[in-house]
Design a protein around this motif. Sequence first.
Motif, PDB file in Angstrom:
ATOM      1  N   ASP A 127       1.575  -1.083  14.556  1.00 14.67           N
ATOM      2  CA  ASP A 127       0.456  -1.724  13.872  1.00 14.67           C
ATOM      3  C   ASP A 127      -0.118  -2.837  14.746  1.00 14.67           C
ATOM      4  O   ASP A 127       0.200  -2.944  15.932  1.00 14.67           O
ATOM      5  N   TYR A 132       6.336  -1.135  13.835  1.00 12.71           N
ATOM      6  CA  TYR A 132       6.201  -0.034  12.878  1.00 12.71           C
ATOM      7  C   TYR A 132       7.274  -0.227  11.815  1.00 12.71           C
ATOM      8  O   TYR A 132       8.452  -0.426  12.125  1.00 12.71           O
ATOM      9  N   ARG A 191      -3.525  -1.219  10.748  1.00 11.27           N
ATOM     10  CA  ARG A 191      -2.780   0.021  10.980  1.00 11.27           C
ATOM     11  C   ARG A 191      -3.737   1.028  11.617  1.00 11.27           C
ATOM     12  O   ARG A 191      -4.477   1.720  10.898  1.00 11.27           O
ATOM     13  N   ARG A 307     -11.144  -4.390   9.138  1.00 10.37           N
ATOM     14  CA  ARG A 307     -10.292  -4.443   7.952  1.00 10.37           C
ATOM     15  C   ARG A 307     -11.133  -4.568   6.682  1.00 10.37           C
ATOM     16  O   ARG A 307     -10.820  -3.963   5.655  1.00 10.37           O
TER      17      ARG A 307
END
Length: 337
Positions: A127, A132, A191, A307
């Motif tokens: 990420d 992870y 992510r 985001r």
Amino acid sequence: MTDDPVTDITLFSIWLGLALILLAGFPRSVGLRNGDGKSRKARPKQVAEFQRMLQTQDGQELEVDWLRYPDIPKQELVDHAATHGWRYSVQNYNGDSWFLTFTFAPSTPYEDASVRLTNELGAAEPDGTGRYALDPGRYSSLSDDRRREVIAAAGWEPASSGTGKDGLLQVTRPGLELSDGVTEPQLLGIRPQEFRQNPAVIRYAREIQQEHGNDPLAPETLDRLRQRNNYWLKRFLGSAALCGLLWATGPFPLFIGMQDDIGSDTAVQVGVWMMVAGTVFGGIAWWIRHRRKRDIGAHLKALRQLRRIHNDPRAASNRHDCEDRRLRRRMRPRARP
């Protein structure tokens, strides 16, 4: 406190007992556990009992009361049963019982925990912080040593010594730069693998790539971002800490030296120089923050927008609407004088 020591000791014991009841007894009475130490101790006994039960079973169908093994994850029960030829088929929960039904089919192929873990890590991607999150409960049938071997064979390594507060195990690629949420919260929740499934995010990422020449979600771009962020952070923290310390302690000798009954010029000078030094270190910290913004500010801003678009698809259309309005204002003919 009273004049009688016996009374003092008695009162202290009563208050201590009440505190222990509040900290330990009450949570346990409502079904809460203080930590998972008891679960770790009970789990091996339950696993051994489950293994013995599997070895004595015959027939083609097996019903297991999961409530008899409350500290064993469901996936671990399925993995242990698979080693004896039992394949999980269905579950039945009615509020008072929770039965797992297995069918004896040793010839049916089954992916054990090692294969599943290898497949998950093979398709995994770090990420925004370089980590992870792995759910160890899905692979609890593996020993800790075996799990570490599988993780290393898949090209990963643990990013911390144990699981976090959320119960997840953080792993990372060897040699990858890491950044935590305290130093750069804007990287939390990024992510790339999930973001690339959003068409609006893909469109905006392509626009950024055309403008700046790199993909903001590419692993190498994110790794450089973390490297530069940590580089500037190490330089910023020292100056910021000295600035705060000098500004917090400098007024004390200055105030003491200015008292009428003391009147120390030396204390006043020390306080003034501490405040001046704090100001200098504050200026250095501000300059470092300015350099950091020029270096990676555009990338961090792009990640914030990505985001926002990922969490709210309307943000992408609103952004384009704002750009259209600005374009129309620029193209609007000016009134002649």
